[in-house]
Design an enzyme around this catalytic site. Structure first.
Site: not given
Length: 502
Positions: A56, A34, A171
């Site tokens: 991502k 990732d 996030m």
């Protein structure tokens, strides 16, 4: 079918990766990693490992999650072992649970390797304990970015607003104004301390302290972006007092290490320990010779020599390899006097049971000669195990003193196959502060890989040299040296870099 390992890579600091995670990285056949997983870990993959990036970030998806699931299953069905490497912990906002469910439905065995989650590590590196007797007895981990397809939010803002827990949002930078407003509208005081930590635990870490009512504006003014952790609560008031990591003298400074990979680990670890962003760019590879007949003959005739002089750690390493190859050990050196060019070489000898008879005060060939002459080496037989190509100062000076000198190549150095694009890109972004050179060979090979004229376009990049011989080689390419230690050793070079950083 092989096992799929859902592995937590931790928050980014290589030292925080678990032993089990490293073991799997070293053994896996396929690596699927990732955006938040530290790419430095990929160097542990075996050469034949298939490496696939599926990161991502901020809406930019290399692969959507359903396609990632399909990829993992496809690779597992090929009969290979899969390492699914995810930043932090796979089961803490890492979608590892979803991937595990897909594997169960596909009938594929899996194992979960927990990792240190950023919600604990990033605050700790910024001086913020998420629990503290004087402030709170609980902590709550919350996503700041929910699944946009959900019909109803999973957040209970009324509970968050009235809670005395430390709140840690993952996030959530883009939604920071909304998060702050919802907390204040539901009872959290506007003067509640809030901290943001970006790239927590990495050499690029930065943090800021504010209050709930001002944090959105302060973060926008400072340009704080993802990936960042948001911490809300009284524990944030300890930030300035306990912020140990951001006080490291080389924090955020990019340092290029040009040593051979086999020798660079100590320097890399020391620089990282002081906060540097280390770019490993080995310009030399240390290789075996094609033929060791001459070495074997010399070893079997050691009795004809009075002195054995080692000029590098590699010389010691490869000489002892050949001793072992023909069934001998350190006992064959009985009666010989042994010299080492410096402390690292001396330590390599001590590791093999040999305490050197001579180590010069300054660690260059000229001082070795001077010291050996004082010990009365004139007219004696000397064997020098070393690289195939090296400076001739030492053997020539000993020959002038009447010594019978035999230079014995035990290894050779070649131009390493390093990816220059990574260093070039970092320089173009202004991320490199220093390039370190530890020998003349590293200088020559660096400029074979990256032309001198290209480096001259970056006057902000400083050059650190281990000693005067290396510095002289740097001058040949038209550069000045900004850092050179009086003690021509790796510890001396690091100490001088720390002085320069201050």
């Amino acid at each position: 079918m092989a096992t799929v390992f859902l592995v937590g890579a931790g928050p980014g600091d290589p030292g925080l990766l678990t032993l089990r995670a490293k073991e799997i990285i070293e053994q896996c056949d396929v690596m699927i990693y990732d955006y938040l997983a530290n790419r430095d870990f990929l160097k542990w993959c075996k050469p034949e490992c298939e490496i696939l990036y599926v990161g991502k970030k901020g809406g930019d998806h290399t692969l959507p999650q359903d396609k990632i699931n399909e990829l993992i299953i496809e690779k597992a069905r090929s009969g290979r072992s899969i390492c699914r490497l995810k930043g932090g912990d796979p089961y803490v906002f890492g979608r590892g649970g979803e991937e595990a469910e897909e594997l169960v439905e596909a009938g594929i065995d899996f194992e979960v390797v927990p990792g240190i989650t950023a919600g604990v590590a990033a605050p700790a590196y910024a001086g913020i304990p998420v629990t503290h007797r004087d402030h709170t007895t609980s902590v709550c981990f919350i996503t700041g970015h929910e699944d946009p397809t959900k019909e109803k939010s999973g957040h209970n803002w009324e509970v968050y607003g009235k809670s005395t827990s430390t709140l840690v949002f993952y996030m959530g930078v883009k939604n920071l104004p909304m998060i702050a407003d919802n907390l204040m509208n539901n009872g959290r005081a506007g003067d509640t301390p809030v901290a943001l930590v970006r790239w927590g635990t990495r050499c690029t870490q930065e943090s800021m302290l504010s209050t709930l009512e001002n944090v959105a504006a302060d973060a926008a003014e400072r340009g704080f972006k993802a990936p960042s952790i948001i911490i809300v609560g009284g524990v944030c008031s300890l930030h300035d007092k306990l912020n140990w990591f951001e006080k490291k003298p080389l924090l955020g400074k990019g340092v290029v290490v040009t040593r051979a990979r086999e020798q660079a680990s100590g320097l890399v670890a020391t620089l990282r320990g002081h906060g540097a962003c280390v770019h490993e760019f080995p310009t030399i590879s240390v290789e075996h010779l094609d033929d060791y007949n001459e070495v074997e003959t010399a070893i079997l005739q050691l009795a004809r020599y009075q002195w054995l002089v080692f000029t590098s750690v590699n010389g010691v390493k490869f000489f002892w390899e050949q001793l072992a190859e023909i069934g001998l050990d350190s006992r064959i050196l009985g009666g010989l006097q042994v010299a080492a060019i410096g402390p690292a070489t001396a330590d390599a000898l001590r590791d093999r049971g040999i305490n050197p008879d001579f180590i010069p005060e300054k660690y260059v060939a000229e001082h070795v000669v001077e010291g050996l002459l004082k010990l009365g080496i004139q007219g004696q037989s000397v064997l020098i195990p070393r690289a195939l190509k090296a400076r001739e100062v030492l053997p020539d000076a000993l020959r002038e003193a009447g010594c019978d000198v035999h230079v014995l190549p035990v290894y050779e150095t070649r131009l390493a196959k390093s990816d220059v694009d990574e260093v070039r890109e970092a320089m173009n972004k202004g991320e490199i502060g220093y390039v370190t050179f530890t020998s003349s060979s590293t200088v020559h090979n660096f400029f074979k890989l990256l032309p001198a004229e290209e480096l001259k376009q970056h006057p902000e990049v400083k050059i650190a040299s281990i000693g005067p011989i290396t510095t002289k080689t740097v001058h040949e390419y038209g550069f000045t040296v900004d850092v050179e230690p009086e003690d021509y050793t790796i510890p001396g070079l690091v100490a001088e870099l720390l002085k320069a950083a201050k």
